[in-house]
Design a protein around this motif. Structure first.
Motif: not given
Length: 483
Positions: A449-473
């Motif tokens: 699962m790859t998620v790509s974005s060019a418009n998110i700053d580093s702080e927002e990236q960390f938040r999003v990645l944290k939420e992605l990793l917490m999702l049930r798989r």
């Protein structure tokens, strides 16, 4: 031919020298010319400074490659007749400016042809001729192209922009029987003769970029005389109204057809049973005919938009994609998926062979995606590419479609076959996270699962990645990556 310089002295010690044999210069002319044919003409000319053996060798090469940008205005002296392009003397340009005279691009190319004419008994017939000339002089172009045309010519590549469109010499159609590749671009008029004796019996690749057609059937007439054509690249120009693009070629394998989205008055018929790859950009007209495409493997399609009659146009777009049901790989641009929304019914056929889908959207359009996924039971790779429309906000109806898409009837391709999912244009919005979460929760065999974005700053990236990793798989082997 000038004498060979085959023995070189290479000093290794103040008191002695080693004699080294120049094996390359001892090769026969035919092999050396073949080696030089991998260079541009300008590069081949530079080899004339190596030794007397190489001084005129470039004249014999069966390939001429001229690009007006590469042959900038240069200066030379009268004495250097055999080398019209003194690249190695560039550092002395000001000296030649004062003591010599200036060569234009036309002078250089004409001089090369003159030198070849003098060495005609030794020169090999031209097999490859390439001419790129902006602000071209049609008189010079005509004489050079005529000089290149022969039964031995295998590749002709022309890009010219003369003051008026240039008519190809009729001799090309009559004598270039060995032609394998023909590329015509910009200010050229295609006007095949009506005689049945002309044609290109060996032509495999034909490229026509923004050329003019003498009449509405000139394009089709040209194709009818290419019996073994395999690769066709056509980029029409806006003024090509009422052109008949009749592509009936049993041997065709690759078709790139770009028709400006503003161009609506044309006819298109494709009947190519051996076609494997289709790239199409253009307005879907009413008078469009797609024949047998049973061997089609890959399709990349995009369309113009018609907001005046969106429902009828949507039905035409739906009919177009319906003819591509045998493909294994499908790319749909955002305009195509937008127009597909306007169709009265999304009664698409089954895409049993579809393994790769690139689905681009300009808005949410969630109700289109599940229709297509339900008809692609063996899909293994899904690329969801989002192009954000200025001012667009996804509403509650869009998010509810996401939930219904999985909670009520999960597409079988998601639950049983999907191995790779890539979300491009991700912004970390709530409904996007819900969509990604539902994929993870239902895709049992997902590997990546790859998620790509060019418009998110580093702080927002960390938040999003944290939420992605917490999702049930559902898949224990699934790897999540955030770019």
């Amino acid at each position: 031919m000038a004498e060979s310089t085959s023995i070189l002295s290479k000093p290794t010690d103040p008191n002695e020298a080693t004699v080294v044999e120049d094996k390359i210069s001892n090769l026969p002319d035919s092999l050396l010319c073949h080696i030089l044919s991998f260079l541009t003409t300008k590069e081949a000319v530079v080899t004339s400074i190596l030794s007397s053996r190489w001084k005129t060798l470039w004249i014999l090469v069966p390939k001429l490659d001229f690009h007006s940008d590469e042959f900038a205005e240069i200066f030379s002296s009268d004495e250097e007749e055999q080398s019209p392009n003194h690249h190695h003397q560039h550092q002395h340009q000001h000296q030649w400016n004062n003591n010599g005279y200036r060569f234009t691009f036309a002078h250089i190319v004409s001089r090369v042809w003159a030198l070849r004419s003098r060495s005609r008994s030794n020169a090999y017939p031209i097999k490859h001729f390439r001419l790129y000339w902006l602000s071209a002089d049609p008189i010079h172009v005509d004489s050079w192209v005529r000089a290149a045309i022969s039964p031995d010519l295998e590749e002709l590549d022309l890009l010219i922009t003369p003051p008026k469109p240039f008519n190809l010499p009729s001799t090309l159609f009559n004598y270039a029987k060995s032609l394998l590749v023909l590329k015509l671009k910009e200010g050229i008029i295609v006007n095949p003769p009506s005689s049945s004796s002309f044609g290109f019996p060996n032509l495999k690749t034909l490229l026509l970029h923004r050329v003019r057609y003498a009449n509405r059937d000139s394009f089709s007439k040209l194709l009818s005389c290419c019996p073994v054509l395999q690769n066709l690249h056509v980029q029409s120009y806006v003024g090509a109204i009422y052109t008949n693009f009749k592509i009936i070629v049993p041997t065709l394998k690759t078709l790139h057809l770009y028709i400006p989205r503003l161009l609506r008055h044309y006819k298109l018929e494709i009947n190519a049973p051996a076609l494997e790859c289709l790239y199409f950009r253009g307005y879907i007209i009413e008078d469009l005919s797609l024949g047998n495409l049973s061997n089609l493997v890959e399709a990349d399609v995009g369309v113009g938009v018609d907001f005046d009659d969106s429902e009828d146009y949507g039905n035409r777009v739906r009919g177009f994609i319906g003819e591509l049901s045998n493909v294994k790989s499908l790319h749909l641009d955002s305009f195509f998926t937008l127009c597909l929304c306007y169709a009265t019914e999304l009664d698409l056929p089954m895409f049993h062979n579809l393994a790769f889908l690139n689905f681009q959207v300009g808005a949410c359009l969630w109700h289109v995606l599940p229709h297509l996924l339900h008809r692609a039971p063996n899909l293994a790779v899904l690329v969801f590419e989002k192009e954000y429309t200025e001012g667009y906000v996804c509403d509650e109806e869009d998010t509810s479609i996401i939930e219904r898409m999985f909670n009520e009837d999960v597409p079988i391709c998601i639950s049983s076959h999907l191995k790779t999912f890539h979300f491009i244009g991700f912004k970390g919005l709530t409904y996007e996270l819900e969509f990604v979460g539902l994929i993870l929760k239902t895709a049992r065999f997902l590997k990546t699962m790859t998620v790509s974005s060019a418009n998110i700053d580093s702080e927002e990236q960390f938040r999003v990645l944290k939420e992605l990793l917490m999702l049930r798989r559902e898949s224990r082997t699934c790897q999540i990556a955030f770019n």
